[in-house]
Design a protein around this motif. Structure first.
Motif, PDB file in Angstrom:
ATOM      1  N   ASP A   1      40.791  15.067  18.648  1.00  0.00           N
ATOM      2  CA  ASP A   1      41.102  15.133  17.215  1.00  0.00           C
ATOM      3  C   ASP A   1      40.182  16.118  16.512  1.00  0.00           C
ATOM      4  N   PHE A   2      40.733  17.269  16.095  1.00  0.00           N
ATOM      5  CA  PHE A   2      39.993  18.254  15.281  1.00  0.00           C
ATOM      6  C   PHE A   2      40.664  18.376  13.903  1.00  0.00           C
TER       7      PHE A   2
ATOM      8  N   ALA B   1      42.393  11.716   8.091  1.00  0.00           N
ATOM      9  CA  ALA B   1      43.442  11.208   8.982  1.00  0.00           C
ATOM     10  C   ALA B   1      42.908  10.184   9.981  1.00  0.00           C
ATOM     11  N   THR B   2      41.622   9.848   9.875  1.00  0.00           N
ATOM     12  CA  THR B   2      40.962   9.029  10.902  1.00  0.00           C
ATOM     13  C   THR B   2      41.733   7.753  11.257  1.00  0.00           C
ATOM     14  N   LYS B   3      42.133   6.996  10.251  1.00  0.00           N
ATOM     15  CA  LYS B   3      42.788   5.713  10.535  1.00  0.00           C
ATOM     16  C   LYS B   3      44.121   5.910  11.257  1.00  0.00           C
TER      17      LYS B   3
ATOM     18  N   GLY C   1      32.353  13.838   8.389  1.00  0.00           N
ATOM     19  CA  GLY C   1      32.506  13.491   6.974  1.00  0.00           C
ATOM     20  C   GLY C   1      33.190  12.163   6.739  1.00  0.00           C
ATOM     21  N   GLN C   2      33.354  11.336   7.796  1.00  0.00           N
ATOM     22  CA  GLN C   2      34.010  10.032   7.648  1.00  0.00           C
ATOM     23  C   GLN C   2      33.304   9.157   6.596  1.00  0.00           C
ATOM     24  N   THR C   3      34.091   8.429   5.829  1.00  0.00           N
ATOM     25  CA  THR C   3      33.539   7.436   4.900  1.00  0.00           C
ATOM     26  C   THR C   3      33.058   6.228   5.712  1.00  0.00           C
ATOM     27  N   GLU C   4      32.265   5.380   5.065  1.00  0.00           N
ATOM     28  CA  GLU C   4      31.797   4.158   5.731  1.00  0.00           C
ATOM     29  C   GLU C   4      32.978   3.323   6.227  1.00  0.00           C
TER      30      GLU C   4
END
Lengths: 205, 205, 205, 205
Positions: free
Chosen positions: D47-48, D53-55, D74-77
């Motif tokens: 995943d780049f 889009a993480t979830k 840069g993911q949020t908590e």
């Protein structure tokens, strides 16, 4: 500026791309293994072929009466003389490293050597493992410039051949308790194309 | 060369040692907090005292009519003017960093900046943790010299304060795909004394 | 910690100064060219004499039954065996470079080599012009550690001998489009004394 | 190894080129702005895309039950927690810098910090002028690792933004009279693709 490129190796192709993507005009790219022929109009010739083609390249430029930038290295003494003689009739420039940074590095090194007479001097260079000659032509030119103010100056030189490094050159001036280092890093070979265009433009001015 | 040293701090003492161990002659080391007096013969005055003594130092040199090398920094505008005026009558040289390597670095940087107009430029300096001013005076002089060919040039500057480092200065010129770095390392403060002697000798020639 | 120093050369004297100016206690500094004798109490022996005295030094430490740090280099195979055998009875440590930074550099290099299997590797070292052996002992130790994860790894090595440089070592790991460099700079020989004390303290813990 | 790439930005495209020119098999490159769908067979997901889009990416990997390498930052908590929870069911790896050299640099820095407790520490980084965040994410990770052995350690950090530099990171450990430097240079962004493939292969082993 209309540019004719001689040679069809890696550097010639990089130069072609750079010219196409600039405000200059790409005329043609000619393999020097065959006879060099071109019926199109152009303003300057940039030669990135091979030193073996030097005489043929010079003859072609004289016939066309156009400025010639020779960016190949490794010329024999005989080939160097051929270039020198042609300079009487033609605007020819032979540059072993067309990168602007290396040009400045050479100027800097001449200046530093003329003042730092008592300093020990060394040249280090790192290139990719496909590079056969060692030390590099650029290192040899640097040493020549270091020796300009004192031809008997001893200059140590070290070479490394590592992975795909485009070219790193360092000059070290070292005296008791102080060191002055001048280092040039070529991140890609594109800079040699960009520099060649600058040199060509200067030849036309 | 008979050397009279003004000031009695760390640098004056290093200079005293260096002169004693050279072919030059150490005359005396005078504290500038008192009246500056010396009945001995000497050829040159080297001032490593403090900018606060500048006027007294200049007056003394004029009275003795001897060449004066000022190696202190931080002069006020008023003190600078006093020096400038005295230059009409006397051989005076004011140098912010007497290391020969830093002198050359400044000359180099002026030359490089005038050619590498399109390159981004940055200055990095590292000094010991006792150094209070940041960026260093030498870094400021480097930036001045970078801007000589283009006063609007943006120059990034970074400082680190680490352990007991005598002084590291680096100027980075960076363009698309090439980097030119000029780096000076002072291994000990002795070089500032050695450089001062060279400057003094030049003043006498 | 009460320190007995063996040898009376440059490094022994630097170590003496360092111990005197620390919270540790300087006991004595003994020339190993004569019989080694000492009636004073001490906790640890640090040997900066010469590999020729190795057997004598080991015998003395065994007689006194005190921990021995050997900081000399160049031991013959015979001397090395003598040390190894003595280790059965005594707390002995032999270190080719007592600088803490070089110790860490070796640990780092072992770790990096074990992961960066496909990277090209080179070692560069710079020392003063009085240093006779080349490459330096420290460079050889670094190469040994690089080869620990792959004994057939080719490691290029370059040496320069410039002015009075105390010792610069660099290991370069280079792969397609990335370079990892690990560089150690010894600014003065004092660090070898400081490091020796740390090693000695560890031996006592 | 059959590779499915998520995201269609610069890095995804570089990765696609790298996979195509390797012995691995390129399956597809999917824009994560839409629903993520793929009916082809594959062995691993790289995943780049973007942390936003993480979830969606995690859900897709769980549904397909395939190993997932997350190379975005840069993911949020909240997003980090989502990843952590998914790890209970799935083989997931999240890496902020997939370059192998930077991975080793972090391991090295952890090791060095744990030993060089008394050394001053600084981090320097240089990136192209388009990079908005400063210091870089990689510099922040380095600082985190430096602080692992001493959370109160003061770490100086300096950033420069120059031309098109892909990424230079340096960690400096400095004590009285010695300096240890660890420097990583990314010559092109291709290394992040090459590193991602190595990480992916390790996940499968």
């Amino acid at each position: 500026m209309r540019v004719l490129i001689l040679g069809n190796g890696v550097m010639s192709n990089i130069l072609k791309d750079v010219v196409i993507n600039s405000s200059d005009t790409f005329v043609d790219m000619i393999d020097t293994k065959e006879n060099i022929e071109c019926d199109l109009d152009f303003d300057v010739i940039i030669d990135f072929s091979n030193h073996l083609a030097t005489k043929k390249v010079v003859d072609f430029a004289i016939m066309k009466n156009k400025p010639l930038l020779i960016a190949t290295t490794g010329q024999t003494e005989d080939e160097i003389k051929y270039i020198e003689k042609a300079k009487e009739k033609l605007n020819i420039l032979k540059i072993s490293n067309t990168s602007l940074g290396v040009y400045v590095m050479n100027e800097i090194v001449k200046l530093a050597s003329s003042i730092l007479e008592d300093f020990d001097v060394a040249v280090e260079e790192i290139h990719h493992t496909r590079k056969l000659d060692s030390p590099s032509g650029t290192a040899l030119t640097l040493i020549e410039n270091i020796k300009k103010s004192n031809e008997n100056k001893e200059v140590q030189v070290n070479s490394l051949r590592l992975s795909n490094i485009s070219g790193i050159h360092k000059v070290i001036f070292s005296a008791e308790d102080e060191i002055l280092e001048i280092k040039h890093t070529a991140i890609s070979r594109k800079i040699f194309a960009l520099g060649a265009i600058k040199y060509a433009r200067k030849m036309l001015d």
